[in-house]
Design a protein around this motif. Structure first.
Motif, PDB file in Angstrom:
ATOM      1  N   GLU A 158      39.139  29.452  41.082  1.00  0.00           N
ATOM      2  CA  GLU A 158      38.686  29.127  39.723  1.00  0.00           C
ATOM      3  C   GLU A 158      37.483  29.962  39.310  1.00  0.00           C
ATOM      4  OE1 GLU A 158      38.247  24.883  39.677  1.00  0.00           O
ATOM      5  OE2 GLU A 158      40.403  24.578  39.881  1.00  0.00           O
ATOM      6  N   LEU A 159      37.520  31.213  39.700  1.00  0.00           N
ATOM      7  CA  LEU A 159      36.455  32.158  39.374  1.00  0.00           C
ATOM      8  C   LEU A 159      37.071  33.297  38.574  1.00  0.00           C
ATOM      9  CD1 LEU A 159      33.437  32.599  39.990  1.00  0.00           C
ATOM     10  CD2 LEU A 159      34.109  33.849  42.030  1.00  0.00           C
ATOM     11  N   LYS A 160      36.809  33.294  37.276  1.00  0.00           N
ATOM     12  CA  LYS A 160      37.316  34.355  36.401  1.00  0.00           C
ATOM     13  C   LYS A 160      36.344  35.527  36.510  1.00  0.00           C
ATOM     14  CE  LYS A 160      40.568  31.669  34.954  1.00  0.00           C
ATOM     15  NZ  LYS A 160      41.669  31.595  35.876  1.00  0.00           N
ATOM     16  N   ILE A 161      36.810  36.596  37.090  1.00  0.00           N
ATOM     17  CA  ILE A 161      35.901  37.692  37.427  1.00  0.00           C
ATOM     18  C   ILE A 161      36.619  39.028  37.289  1.00  0.00           C
ATOM     19  CG2 ILE A 161      36.461  37.542  39.905  1.00  0.00           C
ATOM     20  CD1 ILE A 161      33.437  37.962  40.454  1.00  0.00           C
ATOM     21  N   GLY A 162      35.891  40.029  36.887  1.00  0.00           N
ATOM     22  CA  GLY A 162      36.454  41.372  36.760  1.00  0.00           C
ATOM     23  C   GLY A 162      36.316  42.148  38.056  1.00  0.00           C
ATOM     24  N   GLY A 163      36.724  43.384  38.012  1.00  0.00           N
ATOM     25  CA  GLY A 163      36.651  44.218  39.203  1.00  0.00           C
ATOM     26  C   GLY A 163      35.841  45.479  38.969  1.00  0.00           C
ATOM     27  N   LEU A 164      35.084  45.878  39.987  1.00  0.00           N
ATOM     28  CA  LEU A 164      34.359  47.145  39.977  1.00  0.00           C
ATOM     29  C   LEU A 164      34.887  47.934  41.179  1.00  0.00           C
ATOM     30  CD1 LEU A 164      32.096  48.940  38.811  1.00  0.00           C
ATOM     31  CD2 LEU A 164      30.497  47.724  40.279  1.00  0.00           C
ATOM     32  N   PRO A 165      35.905  48.765  40.947  1.00  0.00           N
ATOM     33  CA  PRO A 165      36.562  49.437  42.079  1.00  0.00           C
ATOM     34  C   PRO A 165      35.810  50.671  42.568  1.00  0.00           C
ATOM     35  CG  PRO A 165      37.695  49.956  40.024  1.00  0.00           C
ATOM     36  CD  PRO A 165      36.571  49.035  39.678  1.00  0.00           C
ATOM     37  N   ALA A 166      35.602  50.704  43.862  1.00  0.00           N
ATOM     38  CA  ALA A 166      35.070  51.900  44.516  1.00  0.00           C
ATOM     39  C   ALA A 166      36.265  52.659  45.090  1.00  0.00           C
ATOM     40  CB  ALA A 166      34.115  51.500  45.631  1.00  0.00           C
ATOM     41  N   ARG A 167      36.135  53.961  45.223  1.00  0.00           N
ATOM     42  CA  ARG A 167      37.276  54.706  45.764  1.00  0.00           C
ATOM     43  C   ARG A 167      37.471  54.375  47.244  1.00  0.00           C
ATOM     44  NH1 ARG A 167      35.693  60.098  47.729  1.00  0.00           N
ATOM     45  NH2 ARG A 167      33.437  60.185  47.679  1.00  0.00           N
ATOM     46  N   THR A 168      38.629  54.706  47.732  1.00  0.00           N
ATOM     47  CA  THR A 168      38.980  54.491  49.138  1.00  0.00           C
ATOM     48  C   THR A 168      38.828  55.825  49.865  1.00  0.00           C
ATOM     49  OG1 THR A 168      40.555  52.775  48.498  1.00  0.00           O
ATOM     50  CG2 THR A 168      40.835  53.743  50.686  1.00  0.00           C
ATOM     51  N   PRO A 169      38.193  55.822  51.046  1.00  0.00           N
ATOM     52  CA  PRO A 169      38.084  57.083  51.794  1.00  0.00           C
ATOM     53  C   PRO A 169      39.455  57.703  52.020  1.00  0.00           C
ATOM     54  CG  PRO A 169      36.783  55.362  52.836  1.00  0.00           C
ATOM     55  CD  PRO A 169      37.572  54.701  51.744  1.00  0.00           C
ATOM     56  N   ILE A 170      39.563  58.995  51.795  1.00  0.00           N
ATOM     57  CA  ILE A 170      40.859  59.676  51.856  1.00  0.00           C
ATOM     58  C   ILE A 170      41.529  59.515  53.216  1.00  0.00           C
ATOM     59  CG2 ILE A 170      40.015  61.992  52.472  1.00  0.00           C
ATOM     60  CD1 ILE A 170      42.110  62.851  50.114  1.00  0.00           C
TER      61      ILE A 170
END
Length: 194
Positions: A158-170
Motif C-alpha cells: 500500500e505504498l504508491k511510489i515512483g521509481g528512480l532507475p540506476a543503470r545496471t553494470p554491463i
C-alpha cells in the motif's frame, strides 16, 4: 511416428509461449525503467545490494550515485538507506549506502537507516516506518531491471511510489535480467495463490 510429431509440436509450442512470456516481462521491465522521474520527492528508498566487506558492489554503487545526484538537486528530499548485513558483509548495506552518500556531501540528518531487511519485500516493508509522516511522494532507487517488480511489491504494501532507475553494470546484465525473470515468475505465482 504420430507421437513423435505431436511431441515436436508440443515442444515448439512451449518454446514459443516461453519466448512470448519473457518478451512480455522484458517489455514491462524496460517500460518501467523509462518513466518520468518527478522532482522534489519527499523521500527516496534506496534498496540495498551486495557489499564486499565495506565496499558497495557496482550495482549498489550505481544506485547510490543516482540517489546522491537526485538528493543534491532536491535538497528537501530525505533518504532511507535500506538493507541488512549479509554473509561476507562487514557492515550493513544501509550503512554502506549512508557512508557513500555522506561522501557525496549529503548531510547525515537527511539519511535514515533501515538495516534489518534481507530482501526486496523486507526492504520496502521495513522502510515504511522511516517515511516522514507528512510525506506525500516517494521514489524507489534501484537498478533499472529491478524497478518493475520493486514497484509492484511497494504497491502490495500500500505504498504508491515512483521509481528512480540506476543503470545496471554491463557485466551483470545477463545474470541480472535472467534472475529477474525468475523472480518475477515467482512473484506472479505467489500473488496468484495469496
Amino acid at each position: 511416428m504420430k507421437n513423435k510429431s505431436l511431441l515436436k509440436k508440443l515442444v515448439a509450442a512451449c518454446l514459443l509461449i516461453s519466448m512470448c512470456y519473457v518478451g512480455f516481462l522484458h517489455y514491462k521491465i524496460v517500460e518501467n525503467s523509462k518513466l518520468d522521474v518527478p522532482k522534489n520527492a519527499d523521500y527516496l528508498i534506496i534498496l540495498g545490494a551486495r557489499v564486499k566487506g565495506t565496499v558497495p558492489s557496482l550495482a549498489l554503487q550505481y544506485r547510490i550515485d543516482h540517489a546522491a545526484m537526485y538528493l543534491k538537486e532536491n535538497p528537501n528530499t530525505v533518504a532511507i538507506a535500506s538493507g541488512g548485513k549479509g554473509p561476507g558483509e562487514d557492515i550493513s548495506e544501509a550503512e554502506s549506502i549512508k557512508r557513500e552518500l555522506m561522501g557525496y556531501g549529503i548531510d547525515e540528518s537527511r539519511i535514515r537507516l533501515e538495516d534489518q531487511s534481507t530482501d526486496t519485500y523486507e526492504n520496502i516493508r521495513f522502510s515504511k516506518k522511516f517515511i516522514p509522516e507528512e510525506a506525500e511522494s516517494g521514489l524507489l532507487v534501484t537498478n533499472d531491471f529491478h524497478i518493475y517488480r520493486a514497484k509492484m511489491i511497494a504497491d502490495d504494501e500500500e505504498l504508491k511510489i515512483g521509481g528512480l532507475p540506476a543503470r545496471t553494470p554491463i557485466q551483470a546484465l545477463l545474470k541480472s535480467y535472467t534472475r529477474e525473470y525468475l523472480a518475477l515468475t515467482k512473484y506472479f505465482i505467489i500473488s496468484l495463490f495469496s
